[in-house]
Design a protein around this motif. Structure first.
Motif, PDB file in Angstrom:
ATOM      1  N   LEU A  15       0.831  -1.198   0.000  1.00  0.00           N
ATOM      2  CA  LEU A  15       0.000   0.000   0.000  1.00  0.00           C
ATOM      3  C   LEU A  15       0.870   1.254   0.000  1.00  0.00           C
ATOM      4  N   TYR A  16       1.943   1.237   0.793  1.00  0.00           N
ATOM      5  CA  TYR A  16       2.847   2.389   0.821  1.00  0.00           C
ATOM      6  C   TYR A  16       3.443   2.653  -0.567  1.00  0.00           C
ATOM      7  N   GLU A  17       3.866   1.615  -1.239  1.00  0.00           N
ATOM      8  CA  GLU A  17       4.467   1.785  -2.564  1.00  0.00           C
ATOM      9  C   GLU A  17       3.478   2.399  -3.546  1.00  0.00           C
ATOM     10  N   ILE A  18       2.238   1.957  -3.504  1.00  0.00           N
ATOM     11  CA  ILE A  18       1.209   2.527  -4.384  1.00  0.00           C
ATOM     12  C   ILE A  18       0.949   3.984  -4.009  1.00  0.00           C
ATOM     13  N   ALA A  19       0.799   4.255  -2.710  1.00  0.00           N
ATOM     14  CA  ALA A  19       0.538   5.619  -2.249  1.00  0.00           C
ATOM     15  C   ALA A  19       1.706   6.549  -2.585  1.00  0.00           C
ATOM     16  N   ALA A  20       2.928   6.051  -2.480  1.00  0.00           N
ATOM     17  CA  ALA A  20       4.110   6.865  -2.796  1.00  0.00           C
ATOM     18  C   ALA A  20       4.138   7.217  -4.279  1.00  0.00           C
ATOM     19  N   GLN A  21       3.769   6.271  -5.127  1.00  0.00           N
ATOM     20  CA  GLN A  21       3.716   6.549  -6.569  1.00  0.00           C
ATOM     21  C   GLN A  21       2.712   7.659  -6.874  1.00  0.00           C
ATOM     22  N   GLU A  22       1.625   7.687  -6.113  1.00  0.00           N
ATOM     23  CA  GLU A  22       0.590   8.704  -6.308  1.00  0.00           C
ATOM     24  C   GLU A  22       0.885   9.982  -5.530  1.00  0.00           C
ATOM     25  N   GLY A  23       1.931   9.967  -4.685  1.00  0.00           N
ATOM     26  CA  GLY A  23       2.264  11.135  -3.873  1.00  0.00           C
ATOM     27  C   GLY A  23       1.239  11.395  -2.780  1.00  0.00           C
ATOM     28  N   ARG A  24       0.628  10.344  -2.235  1.00  0.00           N
ATOM     29  CA  ARG A  24      -0.445  10.493  -1.256  1.00  0.00           C
ATOM     30  C   ARG A  24      -0.203   9.669   0.008  1.00  0.00           C
ATOM     31  N   THR A  25       1.037   9.483   0.396  1.00  0.00           N
ATOM     32  CA  THR A  25       1.328   8.582   1.523  1.00  0.00           C
ATOM     33  C   THR A  25       0.661   9.021   2.824  1.00  0.00           C
ATOM     34  N   LEU A  26       0.715  10.293   3.151  1.00  0.00           N
ATOM     35  CA  LEU A  26       0.146  10.748   4.411  1.00  0.00           C
ATOM     36  C   LEU A  26      -1.380  10.754   4.377  1.00  0.00           C
ATOM     37  N   GLU A  27      -1.965  11.069   3.215  1.00  0.00           N
ATOM     38  CA  GLU A  27      -3.421  11.027   3.085  1.00  0.00           C
ATOM     39  C   GLU A  27      -3.930   9.597   3.248  1.00  0.00           C
ATOM     40  N   VAL A  28      -3.213   8.643   2.643  1.00  0.00           N
ATOM     41  CA  VAL A  28      -3.599   7.239   2.763  1.00  0.00           C
ATOM     42  C   VAL A  28      -3.499   6.795   4.219  1.00  0.00           C
ATOM     43  N   GLU A  29      -2.480   7.258   4.916  1.00  0.00           N
ATOM     44  CA  GLU A  29      -2.356   6.924   6.337  1.00  0.00           C
ATOM     45  C   GLU A  29      -3.573   7.405   7.112  1.00  0.00           C
ATOM     46  N   GLN A  30      -4.018   8.629   6.844  1.00  0.00           N
ATOM     47  CA  GLN A  30      -5.194   9.163   7.538  1.00  0.00           C
ATOM     48  C   GLN A  30      -6.443   8.350   7.211  1.00  0.00           C
ATOM     49  N   GLU A  31      -6.557   7.899   5.964  1.00  0.00           N
ATOM     50  CA  GLU A  31      -7.708   7.081   5.571  1.00  0.00           C
ATOM     51  C   GLU A  31      -7.708   5.745   6.319  1.00  0.00           C
ATOM     52  N   LEU A  67     -18.769   3.316   2.512  1.00  0.00           N
ATOM     53  CA  LEU A  67     -17.547   4.068   2.241  1.00  0.00           C
ATOM     54  C   LEU A  67     -17.693   4.974   1.030  1.00  0.00           C
ATOM     55  N   GLY A  68     -18.635   4.657   0.160  1.00  0.00           N
ATOM     56  CA  GLY A  68     -18.938   5.366  -1.079  1.00  0.00           C
ATOM     57  C   GLY A  68     -18.185   6.656  -1.356  1.00  0.00           C
ATOM     58  N   GLY A  69     -17.059   6.569  -1.992  1.00  0.00           N
ATOM     59  CA  GLY A  69     -16.313   7.737  -2.432  1.00  0.00           C
ATOM     60  C   GLY A  69     -15.517   8.452  -1.352  1.00  0.00           C
ATOM     61  N   ARG A  70     -15.488   7.934  -0.142  1.00  0.00           N
ATOM     62  CA  ARG A  70     -14.767   8.600   0.946  1.00  0.00           C
ATOM     63  C   ARG A  70     -13.300   8.213   1.018  1.00  0.00           C
ATOM     64  N   LEU A  71     -12.951   7.096   0.400  1.00  0.00           N
ATOM     65  CA  LEU A  71     -11.578   6.611   0.460  1.00  0.00           C
ATOM     66  C   LEU A  71     -10.974   6.560  -0.943  1.00  0.00           C
ATOM     67  N   SER A  72      -9.657   6.677  -0.984  1.00  0.00           N
ATOM     68  CA  SER A  72      -8.949   6.612  -2.257  1.00  0.00           C
ATOM     69  C   SER A  72      -9.016   5.195  -2.821  1.00  0.00           C
ATOM     70  N   LYS A  73      -8.749   5.094  -4.111  1.00  0.00           N
ATOM     71  CA  LYS A  73      -8.831   3.798  -4.784  1.00  0.00           C
ATOM     72  C   LYS A  73      -7.903   2.743  -4.159  1.00  0.00           C
ATOM     73  N   PRO A  74      -6.640   3.071  -3.817  1.00  0.00           N
ATOM     74  CA  PRO A  74      -5.781   2.049  -3.204  1.00  0.00           C
ATOM     75  C   PRO A  74      -6.332   1.515  -1.876  1.00  0.00           C
ATOM     76  N   VAL A  75      -6.918   2.383  -1.062  1.00  0.00           N
ATOM     77  CA  VAL A  75      -7.451   1.949   0.225  1.00  0.00           C
ATOM     78  C   VAL A  75      -8.714   1.114   0.013  1.00  0.00           C
ATOM     79  N   VAL A  76      -9.550   1.519  -0.919  1.00  0.00           N
ATOM     80  CA  VAL A  76     -10.753   0.736  -1.229  1.00  0.00           C
ATOM     81  C   VAL A  76     -10.353  -0.653  -1.719  1.00  0.00           C
ATOM     82  N   SER A  77      -9.353  -0.717  -2.602  1.00  0.00           N
ATOM     83  CA  SER A  77      -8.879  -2.013  -3.101  1.00  0.00           C
ATOM     84  C   SER A  77      -8.338  -2.873  -1.963  1.00  0.00           C
TER      85      SER A  77
END
Length: 182
Positions: A15-31, A67-77
């Motif tokens: 998950l970190y690797e995917i989030a890092a590619q998208e530049g969203r590591t801290l946002e994903v952590e909050q999710e 969850l409908g649209g509240r989480l990013s695609k990597p977290v939903v996956s």
């Protein structure tokens, strides 16, 4: 290390690797943090997710609707994969591993500060500065309210607990008196 911890670490790294590619590591952590909080603070959700009588497909449909649209695609996956594999129980450990990976990558450490009241931003900043100098890292402060504290605070950074609570100070004072009495 338990098998669950190893598995959680693998999911967290992916998950970190995917989030890092998208530049969203801290946002994903909050999710993930919000997801863990929702799953483990609400007993009804916890029962629903852990029930063997409800199919994984039904669990996923309900979660997807909630969850409908509240989480990013990597977290939903990730959530979908965990539900399908019956591994939602590793979410808290996955969060811990993700936080560690993110912290290592950014030179961050998370300080969980236990107090009897919510800290102001100024207090959080002062704590971050003081403990950041001690551990030589940039500190993120998470404030947890602990009504059992008499006063003062406790700060946990990784495996280290800094006990500045009134009860902790009294305990250390009592030990000091006992040593002097011998």
């Amino acid at each position: 290390m338990s098998r669950e911890a190893v598995v959680a670490g693998r999911y967290a790294k992916a998950l970190y690797e995917i989030a890092a590619q998208e530049g969203r590591t801290l946002e994903v952590e909050q999710e993930i943090r919000a997801l863990v909080h929702a799953f483990y603070e609400d007993k009804d959700i916890q029962k629903f997710i852990s029930s063997p009588k409800i199919s994984e497909a039904a669990k996923w449909e309900a979660l997807e609707a909630a969850l409908g649209g509240r989480l990013s695609k990597p977290v939903v996956s990730l959530v979908k994969l965990l539900v399908e594999r019956g591994r939602t129980g590793i979410l808290p450990e996955l969060l811990n591993r993700y936080i560690k990976i993110t912290g290592d990558a950014f030179g961050l450490a998370t300080a969980i500060v236990y107090t009897t009241y919510p800290l102001s931003e100024e207090e959080k900043s002062a704590i971050a500065d003081e403990f950041g100098a001690m551990v030589n890292k940039k500190i993120r402060v998470l404030n947890e309210i602990d009504k059992d504290l008499l006063g003062g605070m406790k700060v946990r950074i990784g495996d280290t607990l800094y006990d500045g609570s009134l009860a902790g100070k009294l305990e250390r004072l009592e030990k000091s008196f006992r040593r002097q009495a011998l």
